[in-house]
Write an enzyme that holds these catalytic residues in place. Structure first.
Site, PDB file in Angstrom:
ATOM      1  N   HIS A  97      69.466  35.402  35.221  1.00 11.87           N
ATOM      2  CA  HIS A  97      69.063  35.711  36.203  1.00 11.87           C
ATOM      3  C   HIS A  97      68.442  34.864  37.199  1.00 11.87           C
ATOM      4  CE1 HIS A  97      70.043  39.739  34.733  1.00 11.87           C
ATOM      5  NE2 HIS A  97      70.663  39.688  33.706  1.00 11.87           N
ATOM      6  N   GLU A 119      67.715  35.770  39.934  1.00  8.19           N
ATOM      7  CA  GLU A 119      67.207  36.278  41.359  1.00  8.19           C
ATOM      8  C   GLU A 119      65.895  36.983  40.881  1.00  8.19           C
ATOM      9  OE1 GLU A 119      68.848  39.222  38.409  1.00  8.19           O
ATOM     10  OE2 GLU A 119      68.975  37.426  39.525  1.00  8.19           O
ATOM     11  N   CYS A 151      74.909  36.915  34.148  1.00  9.60           N
ATOM     12  CA  CYS A 151      75.329  37.545  33.608  1.00  9.60           C
ATOM     13  C   CYS A 151      76.710  38.218  33.016  1.00  9.60           C
ATOM     14  CB  CYS A 151      74.146  38.645  33.658  1.00  9.60           C
ATOM     15  SG  CYS A 151      73.740  38.910  31.981  1.00  9.60           S
TER      16      CYS A 151
END
Length: 393
Positions: free
Chosen positions: A371, A373, A281
């Protein structure tokens, strides 16, 4: 919704209001923290994970409009927070928040919002507001809650109009940790909660915190790394003194060009000596700037847990063209047309073709806009943590 010249009369039971900088006044029912706050209104298309969204530091100075109508139904708990620093100032939802019905709930959503200083506004036509953002861009606004329904609309409008907005704003310093931390948390599993990181694990990753979500560090641990987290303005010398096998560049809020004023020179020096780098990001955006590209403010941004991203370029082998469903939260993006020679585009958004990944030729450096994660979101992209940590030896 109406312009200030034809501001609708306050409904009898309205205890909340959102005043846009152009004079639009939106009435609703307030919940959570009492008071008012200014920010940029964005929309998020996730169907789950509202607590993770609202505690993501990347949402600092933003008011999140949830397109999914039922927000708050599963309550809130300690485990699902993604950060303990500044994050979203509030949220806008369609339906009234109902009592929680989930075995993991420890607190009502309304109570959690109040305890965390976040203002909520329900009873809003979120579809109409989302369409407005898509057509006209993300507006600056003030959101307010008064149990007595007392509002000074001209004062709220003035505050919305005088707020400078996120473009050109360095927010990373406001949400980064103050000092160095040896990360201890492991990956979460149902029934067991969070595991513990092995402090004797190798390789060693130094993660620069520009406003990171905690689940990023947990995924680095899950992939086999020992993680040391450092503040956003940590110098090149201080990073190298920790003897990193690789350096991670985290997500975060604000304008990458503004944060890059101090972050990019450090990243450039890391690139020069070929320290392995992985950016997510904001970290991805600043890696791109360090490599010679430019970033741009997006019209509406990408925020949600259902964004399709395709693998492009060389080096993917049999998986070239594969589509990952990803979690996203960004209002700025790398301008793919400005990627210089030696920087390859590796991922693109299937929504609008915007850049979602780069790799620096001849260097052990790559980044993605989305993202991997998750938290919330799909876990299609965990392989990126394995790729980074696995390549550190």
């Amino acid at each position: 919704m109406a312009h200030a010249a034809t501001t609708p009369a306050q409904p009898k039971k309205a205890t909340g209001v959102c005043v846009l900088a152009d004079g639009t006044v939106i009435w609703g029912r307030g919940f959570g923290a009492v008071g008012d706050a200014v920010g940029e209104i964005c929309f998020n298309t996730s169907m789950t994970g509202y607590q993770e969204v609202l505690t993501d530091p990347s949402y600092a100075a933003q008011i999140v409009t949830f397109t999914f109508p039922h927000i708050g139904n599963v309550g809130a708990n300690v485990e699902d927070a993604e950060g303990k620093v500044e994050s979203a100032v509030g949220c806008i939802v369609r339906e009234a928040v109902t009592p929680p019905a989930n075995f993991r709930s420890e607190q009502s959503f309304e109570g959690w919002m109040a305890a965390n200083g976040k203002i909520g506004l329900s009873g809003i036509d979120t579809r109409a507001l989302t369409r407005r953002i898509r057509m006209s861009g993300a507006p600056n606004a003030v959101i307010a809650y008064s149990p007595e329904g007392q509002f000074d609309i001209p004062a709220l409008l003035k505050r919305a109009q005088e707020w400078a907005g996120i473009e050109g704003m360095d927010l990373a310093q406001r949400v980064s940790r103050d000092g160095q931390e040896n990360w201890e948390g492991g990956y979460w599993t149902l029934g067991a909660g969070y595991g513990r990181a092995a402090r004797d694990a190798t390789p060693h990753v130094v993660a620069i915190d520009y406003g990171a979500k905690d689940n990023i560090f947990r995924n680095l641990v899950r992939a086999g790394a020992r993680v040391t987290v450092v503040p956003a303005k940590t110098s090149f010398d201080d990073i190298m003194a920790l003897k990193p096998d690789g350096v991670f560049l985290s997500n975060g809020p604000g304008d990458p060009a503004a944060t890059g004023a101090y972050a990019v020179p450090v990243i450039k020096r890391l690139l020069e000596i070929d320290v392995p780098l992985f950016g997510i990001c904001l970290g991805h955006q600043m890696l791109a700037i360090a490599a010679g590209a430019k970033t741009t403010k997006m019209h509406q941004g990408h925020r949600g847990a259902n964004h399709p991203v395709q693998r492009v370029g060389e080096g993917w082998g049999e998986t070239s063209g594969l589509v990952e469903i990803t979690s996203m939260n960004h209002g700025f993006a790398v301008d793919g047309d400005t990627l210089p020679e030696g920087v390859e585009q590796t991922h693109v958004s299937l929504f609008d073709g915007s850049n979602c990944g780069i790799a620096v030729t001849g260097k052990r450096a790559f980044g993605v806009q989305y993202h991997p994660e998750a938290s919330p979101g799909p876990q299609d992209s965990f392989y990126l943590f394995e790729k980074f940590v696995g390549g550190l030896g």
